[in-house]
Scaffold this active site. Structure first.
Site, PDB file in Angstrom:
ATOM      1  N   MET A 210      -5.724   9.139  -1.865  1.00 47.17           N
ATOM      2  CA  MET A 210      -7.012   9.748  -2.170  1.00 47.17           C
ATOM      3  C   MET A 210      -7.929   8.783  -2.892  1.00 47.17           C
ATOM      4  O   MET A 210      -7.495   7.999  -3.732  1.00 47.17           O
ATOM      5  CB  MET A 210      -6.824  10.986  -3.049  1.00 47.17           C
ATOM      6  N   LEU A 233      -3.886   6.360  -5.436  1.00 46.46           N
ATOM      7  CA  LEU A 233      -5.111   6.957  -5.959  1.00 46.46           C
ATOM      8  C   LEU A 233      -6.097   5.887  -6.404  1.00 46.46           C
ATOM      9  O   LEU A 233      -5.759   5.013  -7.206  1.00 46.46           O
ATOM     10  CB  LEU A 233      -4.790   7.865  -7.155  1.00 46.46           C
ATOM     11  N   GLU A 234      -7.314   5.954  -5.877  1.00 49.74           N
ATOM     12  CA  GLU A 234      -8.420   5.128  -6.377  1.00 49.74           C
ATOM     13  C   GLU A 234      -9.416   6.097  -6.977  1.00 49.74           C
ATOM     14  O   GLU A 234     -10.074   6.850  -6.263  1.00 49.74           O
ATOM     15  CB  GLU A 234      -9.034   4.307  -5.234  1.00 49.74           C
ATOM     16  N   LEU A 235      -9.527   6.077  -8.313  1.00 49.52           N
ATOM     17  CA  LEU A 235     -10.263   7.122  -9.014  1.00 49.52           C
ATOM     18  C   LEU A 235     -11.555   6.576  -9.623  1.00 49.52           C
ATOM     19  O   LEU A 235     -12.177   5.689  -9.061  1.00 49.52           O
ATOM     20  CB  LEU A 235      -9.347   7.755 -10.067  1.00 49.52           C
TER      21      LEU A 235
END
Length: 501
Positions: A210, A233-235
């Site tokens: 995500m 995850l790249e937030l």
């Protein structure tokens, strides 16, 4: 399965329609993908790569259509949308080329007692990868996940963003046209609860990949926890842009800093970028000159519809998003900041906003990530103070520093806590081959050519015991032999007698 219409929020016109899945339909989708994935994994890697290469070529052939749909449904300027589509095709090809050479290894006999064994390591697919795509780069970030996942033999279920599903649906259709089997590649939109329960928490899904905000990232980890599935995850990010004291006497550095902001914070996607200079940290001797030059640059920009080639600024993805940015500006002003330019909202449009008198103790100087064209200016006196301000955030995506001093450049790149630090450029830079991820609360794992292929595969060891007899030059030291040797001869004799019967 029902169909839902997608609108251009700036005009109210219909852009297109996409299928909307309920929980039972999502569960059926996962079951089919789970049953079909092993067959796809058996297709040779080079052949999977050939099919995906054809897909990348189709992306280029349909670039104008993809860009137009993207511009209308989520508001990205048409020139940037075309650039995103073109880059997405290159990202796909880069992953294919690197992925084809992501070799395993043969383990040597470097441990006593294992000298007769042969072990080698290779990569295998995870199973089903669920890709959750954000609105801001819907084509590029779909490709960043989908191509390497499929290349490594996984099935891929693409959860499209609610604000930009049409261009993603077109992308999936092109992949099917290229030859990706429909039972291993799926498009879906759905309600949040159905997606979480039937897709993300489904025990048959092996990995969640995500890009999005930290709140959503926490939800992904919570959904993955019961089945211990992998997450990539790249937030969020709140990247610092540091402008050093030497810019006070160097107009070139002032221009370089404004260019870094223009493409990372103002014009590029109207500031809706994860990795972008969101906190401008300027030496006190440079600040006044910098703000005047920045204001003059902003005054020369023109706002209009995303498909108008004569404008530089368009709109945010939705009025809801614009209202959130407006509230964040008002919150920062209430804490003591001064509006130099902008500060106003009209529907989906937020004016480019320059905020002066921002202090390091304000929320915007730490963890308040604003997804819009807002530039808070924070002054500093020493390089050490600049690093402290840069690091006083939970985020650690990217950063940038403006300097011609090589010693300073190394000082900042070494001491800023981020996964990438750029000198004399924007932190919005993302090279196709670099490991793109974050430290601290910015995420887990990396994307990028080769890195994504590694994330979407697992290492498996194949061990063959006693197949490679070795000749010892020296006898093992006393006490280091195999304890089974004590009575193994008798057991061997017994086994021979029993097998004769």
């Amino acid at each position: 399965m029902k169909m839902i219409e997608v609108f251009d929020e700036s005009t109210g016109s219909v852009v297109g329609s996409v299928p909307y899945y309920n929980g039972n339909e999502i569960a059926d989708m996962v079951d089919t993908a789970f049953a079909s994935q092993p067959r796809w994994e058996k297709v040779p890697l080079f052949e999977r790569g050939q099919i995906l290469y054809k897909f990348c070529n189709l992306i280029e052939e349909h670039s104008d259509e993809l860009a137009a749909v993207m511009a209308n449904e989520m508001g990205k300027h048409i020139s940037q949308a075309k650039a995103e589509v073109t880059n997405a095709a290159e990202v796909g090809r880069a992953n294919i080329e690197v992925g084809k050479h992501l070799y395993g290894e043969v383990l040597c006999d470097n441990s006593e007692g294992y000298e007769n064994h042969l072990l080698f390591v290779r990569r295998e697919a995870l199973g089903i990868v669920a890709g959750v795509i954000p609105f801001n780069y819907p084509v590029d970030l779909t490709i960043q996940k989908m191509v390497p996942a499929l290349l490594m033999g996984n099935a891929f279920i693409c959860k499209a963003p609610a604000s930009a599903p049409c261009c993603v649906k077109l992308l999936i259709d092109l992949a099917h046209k290229a030859g990706i089997p429909k039972d291993v590649l799926y498009f879906m939109t759905s309600g949040r609860e159905d997606c979480t329960e039937k897709l993300l928490m489904n025990k048959k899904v092996a990995c969640i990949a995500m890009t999005g905000g930290n709140e959503a990232g926490t939800e992904m980890m919570r959904a993955a926890a019961p089945t211990i599935k992998k997450v990539v995850l790249e937030l969020g990010g709140n990247d610092p842009l540091i402008i050093t004291e030497e810019a006070a006497g160097n107009p070139e550095l002032i221009v370089t800093a404004i260019e870094a902001l223009a493409w990372g914070r103002i014009i590029e996607n109207n500031g809706q970028v994860c990795s972008a200079p969101k906190r401008t940290i300027v030496h006190k001797h440079v600040k006044d000159t910098f703000i005047k030059c920045l204001a003059a640059f902003v005054d020369g920009l023109k706002q209009g519809h995303a498909t108008d080639p004569n404008v530089q600024l368009t709109r945010l993805v939705s009025e809801k998003a614009a209202k959130k940015v407006e509230a964040q500006i008002q919150h920062t002003v209430a804490q003591g900041a001064k509006v130099i330019r902008g500060g106003k909202r009209n529907g989906c449009v937020v004016d480019v906003t320059i905020l002066d008198d921002v202090t390091r103790d304000m929320d915007i100087a730490k963890d308040l990530e604003i997804f819009g064209p807002v530039i808070p200016v924070i002054s500093f006196e020493t390089d050490e103070e600049a690093v402290e301000i840069a690091n006083q955030t939970k985020y650690g995506l990217s950063a940038s520093v403006i300097t011609k001093d090589l010693k300073k450049a190394f000082y900042f790149t070494e001491n800023i806590k981020a996964s990438a630090v750029y000198v004399n450029g924007s932190s919005a830079l993302r090279h196709n081959d670099q490991p793109f991820g974050g430290c601290k609360s910015t995420g887990i794992g990396n994307e990028g050519a080769g890195y994504s292929c590694a994330e979407f595969s697992r290492l498996k060891t194949y061990g063959f015991c006693d197949v490679s007899p070795a000749e010892r030059l020296y006898a093992p030291e006393e006490g280091t032999g195999d304890l089974l040797d004590i009575n193994i001869a008798e057991i061997k004799k017994l086994a021979e007698e029993l097998t004769k019967k």
